[in-house]
Design a protein around this motif. Sequence first.
Motif, mmCIF file in Angstrom:
data_model
loop_
_atom_site.group_PDB
_atom_site.id
_atom_site.type_symbol
_atom_site.label_atom_id
_atom_site.label_comp_id
_atom_site.label_asym_id
_atom_site.label_seq_id
_atom_site.Cartn_x
_atom_site.Cartn_y
_atom_site.Cartn_z
ATOM 1 N N SER A 98 0.828 -1.213 0.000
ATOM 2 C CA SER A 98 0.000 0.000 0.000
ATOM 3 C C SER A 98 0.857 1.255 0.000
ATOM 4 O O SER A 98 0.572 2.221 -0.716
ATOM 5 N N MET A 99 1.903 1.278 0.799
ATOM 6 C CA MET A 99 2.788 2.461 0.857
ATOM 7 C C MET A 99 3.500 2.668 -0.479
ATOM 8 O O MET A 99 3.648 3.787 -0.944
ATOM 9 N N ARG A 100 3.929 1.604 -1.111
ATOM 10 C CA ARG A 100 4.589 1.721 -2.413
ATOM 11 C C ARG A 100 3.610 2.236 -3.473
ATOM 12 O O ARG A 100 3.983 3.011 -4.351
ATOM 13 N N THR A 101 2.357 1.826 -3.391
ATOM 14 C CA THR A 101 1.334 2.322 -4.324
ATOM 15 C C THR A 101 1.126 3.812 -4.140
ATOM 16 O O THR A 101 0.964 4.544 -5.120
ATOM 17 N N LEU A 102 1.147 4.277 -2.900
ATOM 18 C CA LEU A 102 0.963 5.701 -2.634
ATOM 19 C C LEU A 102 2.049 6.551 -3.299
ATOM 20 O O LEU A 102 1.794 7.671 -3.726
ATOM 21 N N THR A 103 3.265 6.017 -3.379
ATOM 22 C CA THR A 103 4.355 6.797 -3.971
ATOM 23 C C THR A 103 4.180 6.964 -5.478
ATOM 24 O O THR A 103 4.804 7.826 -6.085
ATOM 25 N N GLU A 104 3.324 6.140 -6.069
ATOM 26 C CA GLU A 104 3.093 6.223 -7.524
ATOM 27 C C GLU A 104 2.002 7.223 -7.873
ATOM 28 O O GLU A 104 1.787 7.516 -9.039
ATOM 29 N N LEU A 105 1.269 7.707 -6.888
ATOM 30 C CA LEU A 105 0.173 8.648 -7.154
ATOM 31 C C LEU A 105 0.671 10.024 -7.540
ATOM 32 O O LEU A 105 1.673 10.475 -7.199
#
Length: 76
Positions: free
Chosen positions: A69-76
Amino acid sequence: MKFDPEKHHRRSIRLPNYNYGQAGAYFVTMCTYKKQGWFGDVKRGEMQLNVTYSTHSLSGECGLLSDSSMRTLTEL
């Protein structure tokens, strides 16, 4: 519990003139009930995520799930 401004005193720790919408490094704190190790352990100075599945709860997947989830947030 209803919010009572006389009892609940929380002040913001945000910097007054900082743009939190800009790219940067941020700390995220996640707390668990009774400090249970749901996300993994730190071994030899490195985070070892929980990745094994438990049939009794999601506790075995929390480390992997939170990391993803944290890694996905960095892609936003």
